[in-house]
Design a protein around this motif. Structure first.
Motif, mmCIF file in Angstrom:
data_model
loop_
_atom_site.group_PDB
_atom_site.id
_atom_site.type_symbol
_atom_site.label_atom_id
_atom_site.label_comp_id
_atom_site.label_asym_id
_atom_site.label_seq_id
_atom_site.Cartn_x
_atom_site.Cartn_y
_atom_site.Cartn_z
ATOM 1 N N SER A 52 0.605 -1.197 -0.070
ATOM 2 C CA SER A 52 0.056 0.193 0.023
ATOM 3 C C SER A 52 0.801 1.297 0.174
ATOM 4 O O SER A 52 2.186 1.500 0.508
ATOM 5 N N PRO A 53 0.404 2.281 -0.829
ATOM 6 C CA PRO A 53 1.378 3.546 -0.419
ATOM 7 C C PRO A 53 0.625 4.639 0.931
ATOM 8 O O PRO A 53 0.195 3.381 1.824
ATOM 9 N N SER A 54 0.797 5.426 0.553
ATOM 10 C CA SER A 54 0.998 6.292 2.002
ATOM 11 C C SER A 54 -0.574 6.410 2.367
ATOM 12 O O SER A 54 -1.539 6.410 1.042
ATOM 13 N N PRO A 55 -1.358 6.211 3.114
ATOM 14 C CA PRO A 55 -2.835 7.048 3.273
ATOM 15 C C PRO A 55 -3.031 7.570 2.412
ATOM 16 O O PRO A 55 -2.500 8.847 2.092
ATOM 17 N N GLY A 56 -4.648 7.890 2.376
ATOM 18 C CA GLY A 56 -5.131 9.223 1.797
ATOM 19 C C GLY A 56 -4.924 10.012 2.223
ATOM 20 O O GLY A 56 -4.738 9.943 3.768
ATOM 21 N N GLU A 57 -5.209 10.862 2.018
ATOM 22 C CA GLU A 57 -4.918 13.196 2.127
ATOM 23 C C GLU A 57 -6.298 13.290 2.314
ATOM 24 O O GLU A 57 -7.340 12.776 2.010
ATOM 25 N N PRO A 58 -6.307 13.888 4.011
ATOM 26 C CA PRO A 58 -7.844 14.257 4.405
ATOM 27 C C PRO A 58 -8.053 15.451 3.572
ATOM 28 O O PRO A 58 -7.374 16.386 3.488
ATOM 29 N N SER A 59 -8.602 16.312 2.734
ATOM 30 C CA SER A 59 -9.065 17.223 2.284
ATOM 31 C C SER A 59 -10.213 17.176 2.091
ATOM 32 O O SER A 59 -11.280 17.044 2.788
ATOM 33 N N ARG A 60 -11.111 18.901 1.787
ATOM 34 C CA ARG A 60 -12.554 19.054 1.943
ATOM 35 C C ARG A 60 -12.534 19.352 0.033
ATOM 36 O O ARG A 60 -11.515 19.323 -0.661
ATOM 37 N N SER A 61 -14.118 19.060 -0.231
ATOM 38 C CA SER A 61 -14.539 18.961 -1.280
ATOM 39 C C SER A 61 -14.148 20.584 -2.166
ATOM 40 O O SER A 61 -13.903 20.769 -4.022
ATOM 41 N N ASP A 62 -14.074 21.509 -1.658
ATOM 42 C CA ASP A 62 -13.400 22.735 -2.129
ATOM 43 C C ASP A 62 -12.366 23.773 -1.250
ATOM 44 O O ASP A 62 -12.270 23.217 -0.376
ATOM 45 N N ASP A 63 -12.379 25.116 -1.276
ATOM 46 C CA ASP A 63 -11.481 25.706 -0.059
ATOM 47 C C ASP A 63 -12.187 26.581 0.557
ATOM 48 O O ASP A 63 -11.284 27.524 1.181
ATOM 49 N N ARG A 64 -12.954 25.864 0.571
ATOM 50 C CA ARG A 64 -14.501 26.737 1.712
ATOM 51 C C ARG A 64 -14.623 25.389 3.142
ATOM 52 O O ARG A 64 -14.908 23.929 2.818
ATOM 53 N N ASP A 71 0.078 25.264 -3.602
ATOM 54 C CA ASP A 71 0.060 25.241 -2.048
ATOM 55 C C ASP A 71 -1.636 24.871 -2.069
ATOM 56 O O ASP A 71 -2.164 26.305 -2.214
ATOM 57 N N GLY A 72 -1.818 24.118 -1.555
ATOM 58 C CA GLY A 72 -3.624 24.144 -1.766
ATOM 59 C C GLY A 72 -4.459 24.709 -0.418
ATOM 60 O O GLY A 72 -5.291 26.000 -0.965
ATOM 61 N N ALA A 73 -3.566 25.349 -0.135
ATOM 62 C CA ALA A 73 -3.717 26.159 1.215
ATOM 63 C C ALA A 73 -3.543 27.963 0.942
ATOM 64 O O ALA A 73 -4.517 28.702 1.453
ATOM 65 N N ARG A 74 -3.256 28.120 -0.201
ATOM 66 C CA ARG A 74 -3.529 29.082 -1.110
ATOM 67 C C ARG A 74 -4.692 29.036 -2.123
ATOM 68 O O ARG A 74 -4.020 30.391 -2.661
ATOM 69 N N THR A 75 -5.251 28.423 -2.287
ATOM 70 C CA THR A 75 -6.592 28.371 -3.589
ATOM 71 C C THR A 75 -6.791 28.964 -3.761
ATOM 72 O O THR A 75 -6.880 30.104 -4.283
ATOM 73 N N PRO A 76 -7.869 29.870 -2.303
ATOM 74 C CA PRO A 76 -8.197 31.552 -2.511
ATOM 75 C C PRO A 76 -7.535 32.408 -3.263
ATOM 76 O O PRO A 76 -8.149 32.964 -3.915
ATOM 77 N N THR A 77 -6.591 32.648 -3.189
ATOM 78 C CA THR A 77 -5.721 33.664 -3.331
ATOM 79 C C THR A 77 -4.493 32.958 -4.728
ATOM 80 O O THR A 77 -3.915 33.965 -5.430
#
Length: 926
Positions: free
Chosen positions: A282-294, A793-799
């Protein structure tokens, strides 16, 4: 679905070294190449044209191997097979695997071929093959999967295409065998026999997963080194031959999961039992994520369907190593061996492959005897999707949730997480909510005695409250409490993070300042409370979805005397059947019964458990472990199981009956920013839409179970206006395959007949989206569109991706994203994506920068419409226009794999929450 690769579009390179200057000869290797050539070119098996099956024997140098590999690979557009047999060497400093050439020896590794170079050649982005198979028959070949080449250098981890399979003849620390007196080497001999003679009780097509399980059983039965395998996406379904032992050659039909008590699951006694083959690494576990950026109501990860790391079985006695060392053979008769392998292989196919494929295709394994008139009484795979599993549970027990993340806030006016909207109904109530039935998205009264009385041309909504509804201190819930709770949404300097729908619908001019600043007796004038049991909403303009907004937890009542403002989420005051007993942020939460809650006043909540506990672990692996060990009943949220656990339980017939694959409510897609050329040209966008390989995108995102169903248009099921038969680009008709002819026609129409360069933007914290971006790149290359993937960078998606000026500056021609409606109507789905008036300079969701007066007018018409069916017709028209203009490239309608404890009763998936209806659950037993 397993299909045989097109031989005219496929290529095979068979590399073999049988004679060495300073190492023992391996004469069987030469025969390996001849045997595989016969198998691959046999018209009854695969039928590769002889010119498409290149045997490279005794290559003099690494350059000769790589040059030949490059030449062969560039000719493949369907499947590329690369095989090597010979000595394997290990670098004592890096543990890296080297493939020996005629002049190689252990003291001069530079004279051998690093497997890393082969890996890079196979993954050359110029190669158009959709499927790639690498087979290694050499000592220590398992090091291609682990050891010095693990992590970032594995073939199966980096071949981001529709399917890749890597099979190795031995474990990382084991030598391969070339038994004396046998025609072929041990591993290749079994492979050639399986291909040419077939596999008894196997499927019509011999795919890589079937071959692996059969080879494992056959080699284990003869006490020989056991093979290793890793498949990427649908790599396990790549077929190499028709099964000659099968009665016919019809398409394979997966069987439903077999229960442990089923007689067919028990293999016949075998004179030489073999261990079951392990699952793949197995690869590393799946990423925690949100459906979009809010903080969206449907946060989900979308990891890859991989399987766990195999357990190393007991080391068998060796026959003769590839280095010529003598060893002992078991010496069993051919007839006994054949029966043994056939029985073990058949059992493995029943217990493993057929089960897994059936599950991935949604098989239920349920009989009519398992159903009652109220639902399903017996736990089976997907039993809680569309049915109530174990209805009629009793009161008592403790319901145990486990989650990797805490709530954004337990304050109903501050939260935007979907699992909080579901969970908060234990301690909050709303005027209206959703009918507690499977697949129910119909509104029904909750605090109110009925749905609203609507007057004044759709601008006035009047409700009468039920009697007997109380707070946890026994005082009645009044209309003033409901008004005050909603008013808190305007205190945006204190109550941050929640949805803005009610503010926009009731006060579009933003004149109200919120209850903390406006202390007047009137408060928000758009809400009137003529008496404690009556509440009236007066909208400035009609909105047909206003009751949907009132069904959100943001419309929950709050008792003014108990409001602790920004700290309210630490201890909300309950109007529901449970109240807070303790809460440790980021660690745990416990709810106990609200003694003043009256069941007769609440038609929605079962309130079966005696207590409800939540444990926050901060880690997806620990969540999975808690669930499968019985420490937790279900996950808090809709993240689904991580890839390793998911693969293990899917393939385990004792465990898969505890799984469901609900729809997440999301659609995953790519947006075309029209200000980035040439995406302003509709024909260039359509060229991408026709060229996209939707099957490849689906598998990259997790397959049918963990990724979702193919999306022929953007509007997902469950929203009025969605038409599952609407297929403007032939996605369903072509089963996800691209239409390259139409794609090239569109390129001509857009003035780019030879293609064009572009950039695909993807968040770096979403592995499955990164896989999809690479898969899309490969597909577009087939029509000359040269796409480069830029990870941000996913954290910078809004900008970044959410800032149109930044998108133009960076040249993002495609932006990968996902979206789910906050409530199940076209307004909540479409307005952020296509309403030109909702385009924002930062945090923009209209990433295609749609600016269509026609769509804006249609949206206004649908929003003002009181009849949901009539509004749905307009939303359907919007879907057709959005598809016709190719503003977005939809991939899949999202799904995920969810675990439910055997203790749970009254379990069903509520589509509106994208998961189980928490408020109806009960527990039974230990």
């Amino acid at each position: 679905m397993t299909i045989l690769p097109d031989p005219a579009a496929s290529q095979a390179l068979l590399i073999g070294v049988h004679d060495y200057e300073s190492m023992p000869a391996l004469p069987a290797v030469e025969r390996n190449l001849a045997g595989l050539t016969r198998a691959f070119t046999d018209p009854e098996l695969w039928g590769l044209p002889p010119a498409h099956c290149v045997a490279l024997s005794q290559p003099p140098s690494a350059q000769d191997v790589l040059d030949t590999l490059s030449r062969v690979a560039l000719r493949a557009t369907d499947t590329l097979v690369v095989y090597y047999a010979g000595h394997g060497l290990i670098d004592p400093y890096s543990d890296e695997l080297y493939l020996a050439l005629p002049g190689s020896d252990q003291e001069r590794l530079y004279s051998a071929l690093p497997f890393e170079w082969v890996r890079r050649a196979v993954l050359d982005p110029r190669i158009g093959a959709r499927h790639k198979v690498v087979i290694l028959d050499c000592c220590y070949s398992g090091r291609a999967l682990v050891g010095g080449m693990s992590g970032t250098t594995q073939v199966a981890d980096h071949a981001l295409i529709d399917g890749t399979s890597l099979m190795a003849a031995s474990a990382p620390t084991r030598k391969a065998l070339s038994p004396p007196g046998e025609e072929f080497t041990a591993f290749s001999g079994e492979l050639i026999t399986a291909l040419t003679e077939g596999i008894a009780d196997g499927p019509p097509l011999l795919d890589m997963q079937t071959l692996y399980r059969h080879l494992y059983a056959a080699l284990a039965a003869r006490a020989r080194p056991l093979p290793q395998q890793r498949n990427r996406n649908t790599g396990g379904l790549i077929a190499l031959a028709r099964n000659r032992a099968h009665a016919d050659h019809v398409a394979r039909r997966p069987q439903p999961p077999v229960e442990p008590s089923s007689p067919q699951a028990e293999p016949s006694p075998s004179p030489s039992p073999s261990p079951s083959p392990p699952a793949e690494p197995s690869p590393s576990p799946g990423e925690p994520s949100r459906s979009d950026d809010r903080p969206h109501p449907h946060p989900h990860p979308h990891p890859h369907p991989q399987t766990p790391t195999p357990r190393q079985p007991p080391t068998p006695n060796a026959a003769r190593t590839a280095d010529g060392q003598a060893a002992r053979s078991p010496g069993s008769s051919a007839s006994v061996r054949t029966r043994t392998v056939a029985v073990v292989s058949a059992a493995l196919l029943v217990a493993g492959i057929s089960t897994t494929l059936a599950l991935l295709n949604g098989a239920r394994g349920e009989s009519d005897d398992d159903k009652s008139k109220d639902g399903v009484t017996k736990a089976t795979y997907n039993a809680a999707v569309g049915h109530i599993l174990k209805p009629g549970g009793g009161k008592g027990g403790t319901l145990k949730f486990v989650g990797s993340i805490d709530a954004d806030s337990w304050d109903p006016q501050r939260s935007y997480y979907g699992f909080v909207a579901n969970f908060a109904r234990y301690y909050t109530r709303q005027l209206v909510t959703y009918d507690p039935k499977p697949k129910g998205t119909v509104l029904t009264p909750d605090l109110a005695t009925s749905k609203a009385t609507i007057t004044n041309h759709g601008r006035t909504y009047t409700y009468t409250l039920r009697k007997g509804v109380t707070w946890e201190d026994g005082s009645p819930v009044t209309s003033e409490d409901i008004k005050y709770g909603i008013e808190r949404l305007w205190a945006t300097d204190v109550i941050t993070g929640g949805p803005s729908y009610l503010r926009e619908a009731l006060d579009p001019e933003e004149t109200y300042r919120g209850p903390y600043k406006d202390t007047s007796a009137k408060g928000l004038t758009a809400i009137e409370t003529p008496g404690p049991g009556t509440i009236v909403f007066k909208l400035p303009r009609p909105n047909g979805d206003f009751e949907q907004m009132l069904a959100m937890i943001a419309a929950s009542p709050v008792k003014k005397s108990q409001d602790t403002k920004a700290k309210y989420g630490l201890r909300p005051f309950s109007s529901g059947p449970y109240k807070f007993r303790s809460y440790q942020p980021g660690t745990s939460l416990e709810l106990v019964r609200n003694p003043h809650w009256q069941p007769r006043s609440d038609p929605i909540r079962n309130a079966l458990p005696e207590a409800i506990r939540v444990r926050i672990t901060g880690d997806q692996n620990s969540v999975d472990s808690s669930l499968t060990s019985g420490d937790g009943d279900l996950a808090l949220g809709t993240a689904g199981l991580g890839p390793a656990t998911r693969a293990r339980v899917l393939s385990d017939r004792d465990l898969n009956k505890n799984l469901d694959t609900p729809r997440s409510g999301l659609v995953r897609y790519a947006a075309f920013p029209q200000t980035v050329q040439p995406m302003g040209n509709v024909h260039c966008r359509k060229a991408v839409a026709y060229a996209a390989d939707r099957r490849s995108l689906q598998t990259a995102l997790g397959g049918t179970a963990a990724g979702g169903d193919l999306a022929p248009s953007l509007l997902p099921p469950g929203i009025k206006g969605a038409d599952p038969t609407f297929d403007p680009y032939g996605v369903l008709k072509n089963r996800g395959e691209p239409d390259l002819t139409k794609a090239r026609d569109e390129l001509k129409k857009c003035g780019k007949p030879d293609g064009f360069p572009t950039t695909i933007a993807v968040r770096n914290d979403r592995p499955s989206e990164n896989d999809a971006a690479e898969a899309l790149t490969s597909a577009l290359a087939r029509i000359g569109i040269k796409a480069e993937v830029e990870r941000f960078d996913g954290a910078r998606t809004p900008t970044l991706a959410g800032a149109p000026n930044e998108v133009r500056k960076r040249g993002y021609g495609l932006v990968l994203a996902s979206w789910g409606a906050d409530f199940p109507t076209g307004q909540a789905f479409w307005r952020p994506l296509v309403d030109s008036r909702m385009r924002l300079p930062i945090g923009n969701f209209n990433q295609s920068e749609v600016d269509s007066p026609t769509l804006d007018k249609l949206l206004d018409k649908a929003v003002a419409e009181a009849d949901p069916n009539t509004a749905g017709e307009t939303y359907e028209e919007i879907n057709h226009k959005v598809s016709g203009e190719a503003y977005y490239l939809p991939f899949v309608y999202g799904k995920y794999v969810s675990w439910r404890s055997p203790r749970l009763t009254d379990v069903h998936v509520a589509d509106v929450y994208g998961g189980y209806d928490y408020a109806r659950l009960g527990v039974r037993g230990a």
